[in-house]
Design a protein around this motif. Structure first.
Motif: not given
Length: 508
Positions: A175-177, A180-185, A195-196, A201-202
């Motif tokens: 879910q966290d991954i 993060r994927f959706a936020f960068d997108n 935003p990398d 290193s998450l």
């Protein structure tokens, strides 16, 4: 001193509360399944008691109502209509659309974060933003840009992280991954800024953390009486103190991006409009607050909805290996077909079974479990329910996905085939044909004039992720304590409580 006053006030209220419970009003025989309503405080005791399971509680109440609609007597004389009736949903989202607005209560609750963005306004302001946004969302160039962003993030970040996890036999919170994927997108699509957030290193990206906190605290306001959170905000205490800080971070960051983008576009003199912000600015909409508000709204929508939908989708696949095998077969067939040669969009169009499986998962676990409107004037709903001016009317998307009247006796089964029928012959087997449901029985993307502009973009992103992940990896969720299914937490979007810890296995 504050705690002493609070204790003293509580002692004074005890006799009053005893009187209210002792001489409570009796429920109407026609609505005997509804909770008891008390003078002044209404059904607040039942609402509070069931707060931790409110999605299922409301679903049970709606099922027991003959019309799948009921009216709750809230506190201080307020009334609240809740429905899972498609005819009523069509009435409030289309037939009598002008009467059912976001309303002042909702606007003020989200104003600190969303300002006057498209998801938080009504009337002419909403119409203007909708018109501007609709034009941009319907361009082929934006679709192509979205494809490029998604594929780059998938190949350069998501797949390598999953490969490393498989090699190291480590556990990932998927879910966290996905968040993060959706936020960068969405940041790249909305702002043209990376935003990398999905790096090996998450990292704890400052903007992402601030945005997440702002969304969570803003959504928690809906569970509090307005005077409570407004008093906390005025005093600058508790969660409202934190909200002020994180909203300031989000808006300062967004304003900086807007100013830099305006400068870059001005210096370039050649308007390469790829991201949404560049498109709005280059089309003449240069007011900083306007573009900041609207882009923050799209960031919220693009970040949380797709990641929530995919989280529940991958969990459901782990519980339904038959469906996973059907999707794998489709991925392999699609990748080898001539139609896929046209590129990403052509490929995902061929993923009909996957499309149905995503629709089916969002039926059971909608990214936005409930949505509410406020009546501008008195009205009577199609089922006879009376609505007074100022009343809140909620259509319960989560409950609608669990209604036998809509989905049949097997509503609890995860079955993508309910969205499909057999089409023409293709090779050695028949091709699936997708059969959609009307948007008022399935308002996962809203319906009517406010239907989601990013629906096609969301399906494009989700199907590319499903294809990219499943053909390389098998995700095995860790067993939860007691073997229970995950709990859906209803914030502005529906997240999985405790995340989705998985072990990643490379496919042979």
């Amino acid at each position: 001193m504050f705690l002493e006053l609070l204790t003293f006030a509580s002692l004074l209220l005890l006799p009053i509360l005893f009187f209210l419970f002792k001489f409570s009003s009796h429920p109407n025989p026609k609505t005997s399944n509804l909770p008891k309503s008390y003078p002044i405080i209404g059904t607040f005791p039942s609402l509070y008691k069931n707060h931790h399971r409110r999605l299922q509680w409301f679903t049970d109440l709606l099922r027991s109502s003959p019309s799948n609609t009921f009216t709750l007597h809230h506190s201080f004389g307020r009334h609240w209509v809740v429905t899972a009736n498609p005819t009523v949903v069509q009435h409030i989202l289309k037939t009598n659309f002008p009467n059912y607005q976001k309303g002042e209560a909702s606007r003020s609750t989200l104003a600190d974060l969303l300002g006057d963005g498209i998801f938080n306004v009504d009337g002419d302001n909403w119409k203007f933003q909708r018109q501007v946004s609709s034009h941009e969302f319907n361009t082929k160039s934006l679709r192509k840009f979205v494809e490029q962003v998604v594929d780059t993030e998938l190949s350069d970040r998501l797949i390598p992280i999953l490969s490393a996890s498989a090699a190291n036999n480590s556990v990932l919170d998927f879910q966290d991954i996905l968040q993060r994927f959706a936020f960068d997108n969405i940041c790249r699509i909305a702002f043209g800024y990376d935003p990398d957030y999905l790096l090996p290193s998450l990292p704890e990206a400052k903007f992402a953390v601030a945005f997440d906190d702002a969304v969570q605290i803003s959504s928690e306001r809906f569970g509090l009486p307005h005077p409570v959170w407004k008093l906390k905000r005025a005093l600058g205490i508790g969660s409202e103190k934190r909200l002020r800080a994180v909203v300031s971070e989000v808006r300062e960051f967004a304003n900086t991006i807007v100013r830099e983008k305006k400068r870059d576009l001005s210096e370039a003199n050649a308007l390469e409009s790829a991201d949404l912000l560049s498109r709005f600015l280059s089309s003449g909409h240069s007011d900083e607050k306007f573009v900041t508000d609207i882009v923050i709204s799209f960031t919220l929508a693009g970040r949380d909805t797709t990641s929530a939908a995919l989280t529940w989708f991958f969990w459901l696949l782990s519980q339904n290996p038959r469906v996973e095998q059907e999707i794998l077969k489709e991925i392999n067939d699609t990748a080898s077909s001539e139609s896929a040669a046209g590129g990403g969009y052509d490929e995902v169009k061929e993923m009909v079974y996957t499309h149905a499986a995503l629709c089916e998962s969002m039926r059971l676990y909608p990214p936005v479990p409930v949505d509410s409107k406020q009546a501008a004037n008195d009205d009577i709903l199609p089922d006879g329910t009376k609505v007074k001016k100022g009343m809140k009317v909620t259509y319960h998307v989560y409950a609608m996905g669990r209604m036998e009247e809509i989905w049949g006796e097997d509503w609890a089964e995860y079955r993508p085939e309910r969205w499909l029928e057999r089409g023409e012959e293709r090779g050695t087997h028949k091709k699936w044909k997708f059969v959609g449901r009307d948007t008022y029985s399935y308002p996962v993307f809203q319906a009517g004039p406010r239907i989601c502009l990013g629906k096609e973009m969301a399906f494009l992103q989700m199907k590319r992720v499903v294809s990219g992940v499943l053909k390389r990896f098998k995700l095995v969720p860790r067993e939860r304590e007691g073997g229970d299914e995950p709990e859906l937490l209803a914030y502005l979007t529906g997240k999985m409580k405790g995340g989705l810890p998985v072990t990643v296995l490379e496919r042979a």
